[in-house]
Design an enzyme around this catalytic site. Structure first.
Site, PDB file in Angstrom:
ATOM      1  N   GLU A 127       0.810  -1.222   0.000  1.00 48.88           N
ATOM      2  CA  GLU A 127       0.000   0.000   0.000  1.00 48.88           C
ATOM      3  C   GLU A 127       0.847   1.277   0.000  1.00 48.88           C
ATOM      4  OE1 GLU A 127      -3.569   0.148   2.387  1.00 48.88           O
ATOM      5  OE2 GLU A 127      -3.449  -2.012   2.742  1.00 48.88           O
ATOM      6  N   TYR A 153      -2.768   5.225   7.132  1.00 50.04           N
ATOM      7  CA  TYR A 153      -2.081   3.950   7.414  1.00 50.04           C
ATOM      8  C   TYR A 153      -0.883   3.768   6.501  1.00 50.04           C
ATOM      9  CZ  TYR A 153      -0.949  -0.941   6.686  1.00 50.04           C
ATOM     10  OH  TYR A 153      -0.268  -2.119   6.493  1.00 50.04           O
ATOM     11  N   LYS A 157       3.286   3.713   7.201  1.00 49.40           N
ATOM     12  CA  LYS A 157       4.173   2.600   6.844  1.00 49.40           C
ATOM     13  C   LYS A 157       5.278   3.066   5.895  1.00 49.40           C
ATOM     14  CE  LYS A 157       3.868  -1.157   7.894  1.00 49.40           C
ATOM     15  NZ  LYS A 157       4.486  -1.855   9.074  1.00 49.40           N
TER      16      LYS A 157
END
Length: 330
Positions: A127, A153, A157
């Protein structure tokens, strides 16, 4: 060999611990987990009695606790699964994701610098690359694809990945990163697509599908992912990123219809709901690098993996019923 596995009471982390305990009986596996909602101590029941396994309840953001554990265990390898990982929750509360996924990673690497390790391995996600267009099926994410995160999110990351590589370049910390596609299999928290649809089907409840359901994901059976991590931490080149993909691209709506068919439930249970904000359309990984360098390829075809996953949820109702009721938190 002593390996600290952070986030080991979660889905992929627990499967990795099971894999490593069985494959390397002489290794010592230490699970560090703060047991947030996604951490389930009952998941680790199969290894709790193993002489080469230890569980420690602590937060990776707690420098003192992490330091004490490193002093006690003197780990050779650290594999960091610990992360807030649900996109919807990151949209509602980004701050928690930034704290755990970025600052927690920094705490772990600072401990690695202070006490010394052979390898720090960061578990990341596809992602971080953003998404791919649906009308270009021949386009894939490679390790050279620019980072283009879409959600709080994935942004957290991607930030952690950049920090990991900076620690390698600045301090010489021996690091590796793996970015995998969507995992599925036993012990996955039932807020994710596949277990949610299985559980709702079994209860004859509505099956919520975002938007038109045409979003495409590449699916990777969790045991195949564990094999990849094993190879990377033992044979991967320091300072490198490895994409880990399943070669199993499927549309969300087709996954849901397949689960309905497998469980003999009507498709009228499918309910289209308002699309997620910033919803990525397609993920697809090219795992050529890990294949060429380490000889890893996914072994589990989706038809076989979904069957094994389905059978596990049917046989382990007690596990996911306790999760849904909240009883597991006790």
């Amino acid at each position: 060999m002593t390996i600290i596995v952070t986030g080991g009471a979660g889905f992929i982390g627990s499967n990795f611990i099971f894999y490593m305990v069985n494959r390397y009986p002489k290794y010592r596996l230490v699970c560090l987990d703060t047991l947030t909602y996604a951490g389930n101590l009952s998941t680790l029941k199969p290894v709790m009695g193993s002489p080469n396994f230890r569980f420690v309840k602590a937060d990776i953001c707690d420098r003192a606790a992490v330091g004490r554990l490193f002093e006690e265990e003197h780990p050779d390898i650290v594999v960091n699964f610990a992360a807030e990982s649900h996109v919807d929750r990151s949209i509602e509360n980004p701050g928690v994701f930034l704290e755990t996924n970025i600052m927690g990673t920094a705490v772990l690497m600072d401990a690695c610098r202070k006490y010394g390790i052979c390898r720090y391995h960061q578990i990341s996600t596809d992602e971080v690359y953003g998404d791919l267009p649906l009308d270009r099926p021949g386009l894939f994410f490679t390790e050279a694809t620019p980072l283009h995160a879409s959600s709080p999110y994935s942004s957290s990351k991607a930030s952690a990945d950049l920090l990991v590589m900076a620690y390698n370049r600045t301090y010489g910390l021996p690091v590796t990163i793996s970015r995998s596609s969507n995992n599925y299999g036993p012990y996955q928290f039932p807020e994710k697509l596949i277990p949610l649809m299985i559980v709702n089907c079994l209860g004859n409840r509505p099956l919520p599908v975002y938007g038109d359901g045409l979003n495409v994901r590449d699916w990777l059976y969790v045991e195949d992912h564990c094999r990849a991590i094993d190879l990377i931490i033992h044979k991967g080149r320091t300072g490198e990123i490895y994409n880990v993909g399943g070669h199993n691209e499927m549309r969300n709506i087709d996954i849901v219809k397949l689960i309905c068919k497998m469980l003999g439930r009507p498709e009228r249970l499918i309910t289209h709901v308002a699309d997620r904000k910033g919803h990525d359309r397609r993920y697809a990984i090219d795992p050529a690098k890990i294949d060429h360098e380490l000889g890893w390829r996914p072994e589990t075809k989706f038809a076989d993996g979904i069957q094994k996953t389905m059978e596990w949820y049917l046989k382990n109702r007690g596990w996911w019923e306790a999760v849904i009721s909240g009883e597991y938190r006790a």
